[in-house]
Structures are given as structure tokens and as C-alpha cells.
Design a protein around this motif. Structure first.
Motif, PDB file in Angstrom:
ATOM      1  N   ALA A   1      -4.671 -15.434  -0.576  1.00  0.00           N
ATOM      2  CA  ALA A   1      -3.768 -14.528  -1.386  1.00  0.00           C
ATOM      3  C   ALA A   1      -2.631 -13.495  -0.522  1.00  0.00           C
ATOM      4  CB  ALA A   1      -4.586 -13.568  -2.725  1.00  0.00           C
ATOM      5  N   MET A   2      -1.368 -13.696  -0.439  1.00  0.00           N
ATOM      6  CA  MET A   2      -1.196 -12.980   0.483  1.00  0.00           C
ATOM      7  C   MET A   2      -0.237 -12.493  -0.033  1.00  0.00           C
ATOM      8  SD  MET A   2       1.962 -13.557   4.207  1.00  0.00           S
ATOM      9  CE  MET A   2       0.410 -14.467   4.511  1.00  0.00           C
ATOM     10  N   ALA A   3      -0.314 -10.349   0.346  1.00  0.00           N
ATOM     11  CA  ALA A   3       0.794  -9.112  -0.432  1.00  0.00           C
ATOM     12  C   ALA A   3       1.121  -8.747   0.663  1.00  0.00           C
ATOM     13  CB  ALA A   3      -0.910  -8.508  -1.104  1.00  0.00           C
ATOM     14  N   LEU A   4       2.910  -8.709  -0.131  1.00  0.00           N
ATOM     15  CA  LEU A   4       3.851  -8.866   0.877  1.00  0.00           C
ATOM     16  C   LEU A   4       3.786  -6.693  -0.167  1.00  0.00           C
ATOM     17  CD1 LEU A   4       6.080 -10.791   0.727  1.00  0.00           C
ATOM     18  CD2 LEU A   4       4.489 -11.086   2.326  1.00  0.00           C
ATOM     19  N   VAL A   5       4.647  -6.194   1.479  1.00  0.00           N
ATOM     20  CA  VAL A   5       4.445  -4.984   0.931  1.00  0.00           C
ATOM     21  C   VAL A   5       5.651  -4.146   1.960  1.00  0.00           C
ATOM     22  CG1 VAL A   5       2.218  -4.004  -0.516  1.00  0.00           C
ATOM     23  CG2 VAL A   5       2.777  -3.629   2.007  1.00  0.00           C
ATOM     24  N   GLY A   6       6.266  -3.419   1.239  1.00  0.00           N
ATOM     25  CA  GLY A   6       7.047  -2.315   2.632  1.00  0.00           C
ATOM     26  C   GLY A   6       6.229  -1.291   3.085  1.00  0.00           C
ATOM     27  N   ASP A   7       6.795  -0.624   4.012  1.00  0.00           N
ATOM     28  CA  ASP A   7       6.185   0.596   4.694  1.00  0.00           C
ATOM     29  C   ASP A   7       6.238   1.394   3.841  1.00  0.00           C
ATOM     30  OD1 ASP A   7       8.770   2.547   5.604  1.00  0.00           O
ATOM     31  OD2 ASP A   7       8.998   0.125   5.611  1.00  0.00           O
ATOM     32  N   GLY A   8       7.178   1.585   2.806  1.00  0.00           N
ATOM     33  CA  GLY A   8       7.019   2.570   1.849  1.00  0.00           C
ATOM     34  C   GLY A   8       5.126   2.874   1.025  1.00  0.00           C
ATOM     35  N   ALA A   9       5.250   1.745   0.353  1.00  0.00           N
ATOM     36  CA  ALA A   9       4.136   1.240   0.015  1.00  0.00           C
ATOM     37  C   ALA A   9       2.914   1.671   0.331  1.00  0.00           C
ATOM     38  CB  ALA A   9       3.380  -0.284  -0.600  1.00  0.00           C
TER      39      ALA A   9
END
Length: 373
Positions: free
Chosen positions: A166-174
Motif C-alpha cells: 500500500a502506498m499512502a500519498l500525503v502532503g507536508d501539512g499532513a
């Protein structure tokens, strides 16, 4: 554990001192090539470039649709194409992708109908595609909540004896959210096969990175949980694909999770409702435009003789055909069925919901009959 073993363990978790990169901003090879990663083959780079051009055109078209009132909102990922495409190409079809609201280009790259991708942002459905069939979770608007879902899916696959990742994409804010840290800790303890991919575009809406963390890089957040980490130039497709491919292979082999931070930039505003000029200078944006990931990869491929003017022209034409299909699909009015309110609430409707559904169906039929009379 001896001091020597402890030192080796720590070194194995720490990211590179500077972001991994193969190609400089001008498309030329960097002087010191990475030794821990394998550069992708030319065929893979050509396919990635094709996907990046199509993704850029899709993004531009979606932005235009907001101005025409066909989309309620659209978070552009212009400038982050190397991250979006690299993430998808590093996965197998049976792996899972857990995207954010900004990862529409990644979904298009995954093969989901672009119109279905935009259904959420149009306001028709919470998710316009089948997550089970596509192995893509619904695009997540709350920050970091999908990271826990990704870890849960990864752990489920591990316990079933499957070799999926599984790959989770997040931004820096997350990374400032508690869910992110809980997910890293759980994944590390249970060695869940998950890759946390942080697209650090320097702003959590208007909050700059320096106001979010004092860490030298977000990748260093991994060591506190025993998670292997790396940082990469997020505008260098070669580096992104090489690092993510290695990370996915590491997780798939049962070695536990990996945290990858990509240093990139959001060229456009946070969404069409945002005024980015209130919190960042034009000079900063211009500096990052010079590091455009699409242009960088095209220059790289041209210098290697792998790309011609004819190739570029043909792909531009294909991109315009994609944009035309998106416009046609989004300009068609939605067919709404009020009874869909009861779909997907439960696998089997409760007696109360069945009663309410029957009541609404009867009222709709009565209204339709009255209109005919």
C-alpha cells in the motif's frame, strides 16, 4: 545491542543528507550520480514522460472547468507531476494507492476514467470510481486520515500472506497531524508493507514548512518510529521512480515500511478559491518554474536521442484529445437518482432504511405520475 550494531541500525534508517537526484534542473545529468539506486530504463522514462504530459494537460483542463462552473473546486498538482506519475508507476496493478484530494493526476495515470476522477470535485459522489476494482481508495480530503487506512490495508495483506504493498500519498501539512504519526508507529511495529510518500510542496495551504517543523527534513521523522526513510528531488522523475521502486521492493520483501519525502512545489494556488500571492512571492514561483519536472524530463530524453520533435507533436495531439474527452464528459449534465441516497450505506439495508427507501420510491412515482397527468 552493541554500540556498533546500534550505529548500523541508525544509519540504515536515516535518509541521504541531500535529496537523491539524477538530473539537474536544466535536464543534464548531475555530477555525482546516486550509487544506491538504479536509474530507470529509457523505455520506462518515455512512458513516464508521456503520462506526465497527459497529466499536465488534464490538470490544466480541470482548472479551466472550475472557471466555467463545471467543477465546484479543483486542487491543482501542476509542478508535482513527477511525484504523481512516479508513485503510480512504482506500483503493481494489485497494489493499493491511497491518494489525497490533490492526486487526481495520479488517479488518471492509474487508468481511472478522468471524468470519474472529477466526480468528487463536481459534487456528484464521494467517489466516482470503484475502489475495489481499481485498488485506489477514495480521494481523501481530511489531512492524513487515509494514512491509517493504508496501514490497515497493508497489514491486512500481510496477514493474508499476500505480497501486495500500500502506498499512502500525503502532503507536508499532513505530517503535522496525529494520524500520520500513529500510522508510522503501527506500521513499524508490525512491519506492515506500506510506503509513506510525502509530497513536500512547501506549503500547507498558506503555512510555510518552517512554521510546521524544525526537523532538517520531513524524512527524518521516520527514525523516531524505526521507519527507514529517504528524501528525493521530487521534480526529477528519474530519481522519484528509482527511489519509490526501491521503497516498494523493500516493503514487499517483508522488511517493513518506508518513508519517502519528495521535495517539490505547487506552482498554482492551493485551489481555485485560494489567492497564493498573499503568502508567497512571484520570484519564488518563477524559481520553481525553472525546475519544471515535465520540461526537465523532456530535455533529458532529447539529449539522449530518445525523443524527437515528431514524438512531442504526436503526444501534444494525444493530450488535446484527452482534454476534449474530459470537456465532453463534464459538460454532460449528471443523471441524478434520489434513491442513490440509500446505496452503499450498508451492504444489506436495515429494515428502517428499506422502509424509508420504499416510501421515497412511492413518492417519486406519485410525483412522476402527477406530471404526466
Amino acid at each position: 545491542m552493541s554500540v556498533k550494531s546500534l550505529r548500523q541500525t541508525v544509519q540504515g534508517l536515516l535518509p541521504s543528507l541531500s535529496p537523491v537526484r539524477f538530473v539537474a534542473e536544466d535536464g543534464t545529468p548531475v555530477a555525482k550520480q546516486p550509487t544506491d539506486y538504479t536509474e530507470p530504463e529509457v523505455e520506462a522514462l518515455l512512458e513516464a514522460w508521456r503520462r506526465m504530459v497527459l497529466g499536465r494537460r488534464f490538470d490544466t483542463q480541470a482548472t479551466a472547468l472550475t472557471k466555467q462552473g463545471r467543477l465546484a473546486v479543483y486542487p491543482s498538482s501542476r509542478g508535482q507531476e513527477a511525484c504523481q506519475i512516479g508513485a503510480v508507476l512504482a506500483l503493481r496493478p494489485d497494489d493499493w494507492l491511497f491518494p489525497t484530494y490533490r492526486d487526481s493526476v495520479a488517479l488518471v495515470t492509474r487508468g481511472i476514467d478522468p471524468v470519474e476522477v472529477l466526480t468528487l470535485l463536481r459534487g456528484d459522489w464521494h467517489c466516482g470510481y470503484d475502489p475495489a476494482a481499481t485498488r485506489v481508495a477514495p480521494q481523501c480530503t481530511p489531512l492524513a486520515t487515509q494514512v491509517l487506512h493504508a496501514v490497515g490495508m497493508a497489514e491486512s495483506m500481510r496477514r493474508k500472506g499476500e505480497d501486495g504493498v500500500a502506498m499512502a500519498l500525503v502532503g507536508d501539512g499532513a505530517t503535522s497531524e496525529g494520524d500520520f504519526h500513529e500510522a508510522l508507529n503501527f506500521a513499524a511495529v508490525f512491519r506492515a508493507p506500506v510506503v509513506f510518500f510525502v509530497q513536500n510542496n512547501k506549503y500547507a495551504i498558506s503555512v510555510p514548512l518552517a512554521r510546521q517543523t524544525a526537523a532538517p527534513a520531513l524524512a527524518y521523522k521516520g527514525i523516531g518510529y524505526g521507519v527507514r526513510a529517504e528524501q528525493v528531488d521530487g521534480n526529477d522523475l528519474l530519481a522519484v521512480l528509482a527511489v519509490l521502486t526501491a521503497a516498494v521492493e523493500h516493503a514487499r520483501a517483508g522488511n517493513g515500511p518506508v518513508l519517502v519525502e519528495a521535495h517539490t512545489y505547487r506552482m498554482d494556488a492551493h485551489t481555485n478559491a485560494d489567492d497564493a500571492t498573499r503568502y508567497r512571492e512571484n520570484d519564488e514561483v518563477d524559481q520553481w518554474r525553472a525546475a519544471d519536472p515535465v520540461d526537465r524530463l523532456e530535455t533529458c530524453l532529447r539529449s539522449r536521442g530518445a525523443l524527437t520533435d515528431e514524438d512531442v507533436a504526436a503526444l501534444r495531439e494525444e493530450a488535446e484529445e484527452l482534454a476534449a474527452r474530459v470537456r465532453a464528459g463534464m459538460n454532460a449534465d449528471s443523471v441524478l437518482d434520489p434513491l442513490e441516497l440509500f446505496d452503499h450505506v450498508y451492504a444489506d439495508l436495515t429494515p428502517q432504511l428499506r422502509e424509508q427507501r420504499a416510501q421515497l420510491a412511492a413518492e417519486l412515482a406519485e410525483s412522476a405520475q402527477a406530471q404526466e397527468d
